[in-house]
Design an enzyme around this catalytic site. Sequence first.
Site, PDB file in Angstrom:
ATOM      1  CE1 TYR A  62      -3.631   2.556   0.310  1.00  0.00           C
ATOM      2  CE2 TYR A  62      -2.443   3.389   2.210  1.00  0.00           C
ATOM      3  CZ  TYR A  62      -3.436   3.534   1.261  1.00  0.00           C
ATOM      4  OH  TYR A  62      -4.235   4.656   1.271  1.00  0.00           O
ATOM      5  CG  ASP A  86       5.698   3.796   1.003  1.00  0.00           C
ATOM      6  OD1 ASP A  86       5.930   4.494   2.011  1.00  0.00           O
ATOM      7  OD2 ASP A  86       4.560   3.602   0.555  1.00  0.00           O
ATOM      8  CE  LYS A 117       0.393   5.438   8.052  1.00  0.00           C
ATOM      9  NZ  LYS A 117       0.507   4.711   6.807  1.00  0.00           N
TER      10      LYS A 117
HETATM   11  C1  PLP Z   1      -0.039   5.101   5.385  1.00  0.00           C
HETATM   12  C2  PLP Z   1       0.812   4.778   4.236  1.00  0.00           C
HETATM   13  C3  PLP Z   1       0.876   5.596   3.088  1.00  0.00           C
HETATM   14  C4  PLP Z   1      -0.050   6.757   2.869  1.00  0.00           C
HETATM   15  O1  PLP Z   1       0.128   7.766   3.804  1.00  0.00           O
HETATM   16  P1  PLP Z   1      -1.104   8.790   4.071  1.00  0.00           P
HETATM   17  O2  PLP Z   1      -0.496   9.800   4.993  1.00  0.00           O
HETATM   18  O3  PLP Z   1      -2.190   7.976   4.664  1.00  0.00           O
HETATM   19  O4  PLP Z   1      -1.470   9.366   2.764  1.00  0.00           O
HETATM   20  C5  PLP Z   1       1.814   5.295   2.121  1.00  0.00           C
HETATM   21  N1  PLP Z   1       2.641   4.237   2.252  1.00  0.00           N
HETATM   22  C6  PLP Z   1       2.603   3.432   3.317  1.00  0.00           C
HETATM   23  C7  PLP Z   1       3.574   2.315   3.432  1.00  0.00           C
HETATM   24  C8  PLP Z   1       1.673   3.657   4.335  1.00  0.00           C
HETATM   25  O5  PLP Z   1       1.609   2.817   5.364  1.00  0.00           O
END
Ligand code: PLP
Length: 427
Positions: free
Chosen positions: A144, A239, A267
């Site tokens: 994700y 990511d 985050k």
């Molecule tokens: C939460 C998340 C995102 C997206 O971040 P948002 O601040 O919710 O847009 C992207 N990549 C990973 C791995 C995530 O866990």
Amino acid sequence: MDTTRSQELFDRARELIPGGVNSPARAWTSVGGTPLFFNRAKGSKIWDEDGNELIDYVCSWGPMILGHAHPAVLSAVQEAAINGTSFGAPTAAEVRMAELVVNAVPSIEMVRFVSSGTEATMSALRLARAYTGRNKIMKFVGGYHGHDDALLVSAGSAAAGHGIPDSAGVHPDYAKDTLVTPYNDLAGVEQLFAENPSQIACIIVEPIAGNMGVVPPNEGFLEGLSAITEKDGSLLIFDEVISGFRTALGGAQSIYGVSPDITCLGKIVGGGLPVGAYGGSKEIMGTVAPLGPMYQAGTLSGNPVAMAVGIAMLEELGKPGVYEELARKGAALEKGLSEAFAEAEVPARVNRVGSLLTVFFTGDPVSDMDSASATDRDKFARFFHAIVAEGVYPPPSQFEAWFVSLAHTDQDIAKTITAAKRALATL
Ligand SMILES: *Cc1c(COP(=O)(O)O)cnc(C)c1O
């Protein structure tokens, strides 16, 4: 457990907000029932509208690594907000924050701040395409990376829980250049590169997968991705929106010793305020406007209040012993939960890296989305409701991580294990 207020609020919310929530993972769709509405949190605890106290392992899906309402974070908000909440012009706080990120994350020489993880990953894709002049991208099943169109293909997290691997409304042209293969499957990556030589702009990967539940990389997987992309002239994007500042100050890349070309952060980097970031070498980041031809902008990017909180977070996390302590707590929780499952004779696995873990109800190893999906998710849902009734709040989905914070005490962990035993006895 009385949940009258939450139920009333959810009824009203569903009339006003799609599904009653502003982000699908909050709706408890995959476990069923009425989501709790919270109004206060402190340290490891969170209180709902009916006054129930729970030990919180969602921690806002990661950002609250210091625990809720940490004094350093609260004073950063207050001191910054008094001087104005946004200028739309450069500030000293952005410079300080950039220094902290560059010093912490080995592969980042230059960084751009944005307002969410999604913005970080979509900008990183644009950057990879701009830098390489190629169009195709590669991701992994169950990875994700936020809700960018090109990345909503075989996505994990709430998209998986809802059974919408591909979102409606995504123009097929935006997703047609997204190549997908299972996580931890180097042979699949090699094959796709062989079929698309010099056409793939980047691989985007969670170096520790967190959105099919926690799935660590197999030995050699990240090294393999690095070698394949380098040989082909493609870029490797980590990511680290979950893993950044979570498993070590330098993120997963510093633990596994693999250097990506571009890193995405989110985050924790904002400590509960809306911050994301992407960064890499000066050469690659030189492509970003106004230095280079790739346009990316944001009215609230580098917001002074958010930057002040980010600075406070990173300074706290830079103190000695923080990650040892987080890992110790994570390990204690893993051990206690594993023993509880063994005692109850319930086949279960705990996948863990540092203070990130997921409980899967299965006797088999979980190493990708297929094996995560093959676990007993009905049992997870029943376990979830039973442990909430015992005062513990884990993520309301099988495909998410439990987040342990510095504020979780040994007593909290012991209580959690007792709660798990009681919950298992009801299954
Ligand atoms: C939460 C998340 C995102 C997206 O971040 P948002 O601040 O919710 O847009 C992207 N990549 C990973 C791995 C995530 O866990």
